[in-house]
Scaffold this active site. Structure first.
Site, short mmCIF file in Angstrom:
data_model
loop_
_atom_site.label_atom_id
_atom_site.label_comp_id
_atom_site.label_asym_id
_atom_site.label_seq_id
_atom_site.Cartn_x
_atom_site.Cartn_y
_atom_site.Cartn_z
N ALA A 68 0.86 -1.18 0.00
CA ALA A 68 0.00 0.00 0.00
C ALA A 68 0.90 1.23 0.00
CB ALA A 68 -0.90 -0.02 1.24
N GLY A 111 0.72 -5.09 1.12
CA GLY A 111 -0.45 -5.22 0.25
C GLY A 111 -0.12 -5.89 -1.08
N GLU A 114 -0.27 -9.49 -0.30
CA GLU A 114 -1.69 -9.80 -0.07
C GLU A 114 -2.47 -9.86 -1.38
OE1 GLU A 114 -2.05 -6.53 2.75
OE2 GLU A 114 -2.54 -7.98 4.32
N GLU A 134 4.55 -4.82 7.43
CA GLU A 134 3.73 -3.81 8.11
C GLU A 134 4.19 -3.55 9.54
OE1 GLU A 134 2.55 -6.26 6.20
OE2 GLU A 134 0.94 -5.48 4.92
C1 HXC Z 1 5.06 4.43 -1.24
C2 HXC Z 1 6.99 3.48 -1.98
C3 HXC Z 1 6.64 2.25 -1.41
C4 HXC Z 1 5.40 2.17 -0.73
C5 HXC Z 1 8.55 2.03 -2.35
N1 HXC Z 1 8.19 3.29 -2.56
N2 HXC Z 1 7.63 1.37 -1.65
N3 HXC Z 1 6.20 4.55 -1.89
N4 HXC Z 1 4.65 3.29 -0.66
N5 HXC Z 1 4.95 1.03 -0.18
C6 HXC Z 1 8.91 4.34 -3.26
C7 HXC Z 1 10.06 4.86 -2.44
O1 HXC Z 1 9.60 5.80 -1.52
C8 HXC Z 1 10.92 5.45 -3.52
O2 HXC Z 1 10.39 6.71 -3.91
C9 HXC Z 1 10.73 4.50 -4.69
O3 HXC Z 1 9.52 3.81 -4.42
C10 HXC Z 1 11.85 3.50 -4.81
O4 HXC Z 1 11.99 2.84 -3.56
P1 HXC Z 1 13.39 2.68 -2.80
O5 HXC Z 1 13.09 2.43 -1.38
O6 HXC Z 1 14.29 3.80 -3.12
O7 HXC Z 1 13.94 1.35 -3.51
P2 HXC Z 1 14.91 0.24 -2.89
O8 HXC Z 1 16.02 0.89 -2.12
O9 HXC Z 1 15.25 -0.63 -4.04
O10 HXC Z 1 14.05 -0.57 -1.83
C11 HXC Z 1 12.95 -1.35 -2.25
C12 HXC Z 1 12.05 -1.76 -1.05
C13 HXC Z 1 11.67 -0.47 -0.27
C14 HXC Z 1 12.80 -2.71 -0.14
C15 HXC Z 1 10.83 -2.45 -1.62
O11 HXC Z 1 11.15 0.49 -1.19
C16 HXC Z 1 10.63 -0.70 0.77
O12 HXC Z 1 10.93 -1.20 1.85
N6 HXC Z 1 9.40 -0.28 0.52
C17 HXC Z 1 8.31 -0.33 1.49
C18 HXC Z 1 7.80 -1.74 1.59
C19 HXC Z 1 6.68 -1.83 2.62
O13 HXC Z 1 6.89 -1.50 3.81
N7 HXC Z 1 5.49 -2.25 2.18
C20 HXC Z 1 4.35 -2.38 3.07
C21 HXC Z 1 3.53 -1.15 3.03
S1 HXC Z 1 2.21 -1.25 4.17
P3 HXC Z 1 11.24 8.05 -3.87
O14 HXC Z 1 10.22 9.10 -4.22
O15 HXC Z 1 11.79 8.15 -2.49
O16 HXC Z 1 12.29 7.83 -4.91
C22 HXC Z 1 1.03 -2.13 3.43
C23 HXC Z 1 -0.22 -2.27 4.21
C24 HXC Z 1 -1.13 -3.18 3.49
O17 HXC Z 1 1.17 -2.59 2.35
C25 HXC Z 1 -2.47 -3.09 4.03
C26 HXC Z 1 -3.43 -3.63 3.01
C27 HXC Z 1 -4.86 -3.53 3.38
#
Ligand code: HXC
Length: 260
Positions: A68, A111, A114, A134
């Site tokens: 998400a 997400g 999921e 999360e």
């Molecule tokens: C918004 C995101 C994002 C996310 C990545 N980006 N994941 N933006 N929401 N979930 C953006 C980063 O901010 C960045 O933008 C660009 O994508 C590239 O990401 P980087 O982090 O620079 O890439 P990298 O170093 O290769 O790392 C990849 C990664 C990391 C390990 C996947 O991006 C990461 O940890 N992302 C978050 C993963 C996460 O926590 N997902 C769960 C979300 S909560 P900029 O603008 O900075 O360049 C969820 C709740 C679900 O999903 C509930 C469902 C009902």
């Protein structure tokens, strides 16, 4: 319709496999609301298209979806989430009748993982990574991460993934039963389309009944599930396709299904 965050195509013989490609590379396919609205619209269109027998959902080689959109969620409050039923319409993926195959390369996190689990079959590229991070963000999975994952890989492994936020590899996902098979990254989508094409050759009506019955294994007790399965099996005897399928076998020819 024209889309901003996804691409939609029809592949396979006669365009019988719908392909939805998540295409928001700047955010690793983070699932912002407009993107999910587009996915919903594409799914409903493909569901209504009588040529299409199966749907493939994929992302890029770097990311299926990184979850998400954290930037959208940063300042949300409970009342807004609750009143707006935040993320509720994601479930359209799990209620379409046609089989949906996830072709996962790269990150399938939160997400994203999921969403893959809402699909009926998951194929993975050998660099794919699955995780429910999360907990690291101070929240918990909200679209099946504690439920579908537990049913797929069991309590101990699911607890470990959800409580640590650690990712697992495609190989682990495969040996734990989360995905059906692992392929070189550039072949996953083609393999998923091939699989979709194979499914599309069967009666779409009967395929939908079969999918419904398998899904009930997750909803009902064994005796209720067996009862439901038996009744649906009986129902197939009211269809032209059941009659055609068995007649074709006896006549040693290919069946000509009419989805009726
Ligand atoms: C918004 C995101 C994002 C996310 C990545 N980006 N994941 N933006 N929401 N979930 C953006 C980063 O901010 C960045 O933008 C660009 O994508 C590239 O990401 P980087 O982090 O620079 O890439 P990298 O170093 O290769 O790392 C990849 C990664 C990391 C390990 C996947 O991006 C990461 O940890 N992302 C978050 C993963 C996460 O926590 N997902 C769960 C979300 S909560 P900029 O603008 O900075 O360049 C969820 C709740 C679900 O999903 C509930 C469902 C009902």
């Amino acid at each position: 319709p024209t889309y901003e965050h996804i691409m939609v195509e029809k592949r396979g013989e006669g365009g019988n496999v719908g392909l939805i490609v998540l295409n928001r590379p700047s955010a690793l396919n983070a699932l912002c609301d407009p993107l999910m609205k587009e996915v919903k619209q594409a799914l409903l269109d493909l569901e209504a298209d009588s040529c299409v027998g199966a749907i493939v959902l994929t992302g890029s080689e770097k990311a299926f979806a990184a979850g998400a959109d954290i930037k959208d969620m940063q300042n949300k409050q409970f009342v807004e989430c609750y009143n707006g039923n935040f993320l509720n319409d994601w479930n359209v993926l799990s209620i379409v009748k046609k089989p949906v195959i996830a072709a996962v390369n790269g990150y399938a996190l939160g997400g994203g993982c999921e969403m893959a689990m809402m699909c009926d079959i998951i194929l993975a590229g050998d660099k794919a990574k699955f995780g429910q991070p999360e907990i690291v963000l101070g929240t918990i999975p909200g679209a099946g991460g504690t439920q579908r994952l537990t049913k797929a890989i069991g309590k101990s492994r699911s607890m470990q993934m959800c409580l640590t936020g650690d990712m697992i590899t495609a190989q682990q996902a495969s040996s734990w039963g989360l995905v059906s098979s692992v392929h070189p990254p550039d072949q996953v989508v083609d393999e998923a389309i091939k699989l979709g094409q194979k499914i599309s050759q069967h009666s779409k009506l009967i395929v939908a009944m079969c999918k419904e019955s398998v899904n009930n294994a997750y909803e009902l007790s064994l005796s209720e599930g067996l009862h439901f399965e038996k009744r649906l099996f009986h129902c197939t005897f009211s269809t032209n396709d059941r009659s055609e399928g068995m007649t074709a076998f006896i006549e040693k020819r290919k069946p000509n299904f009419t989805d009726s």
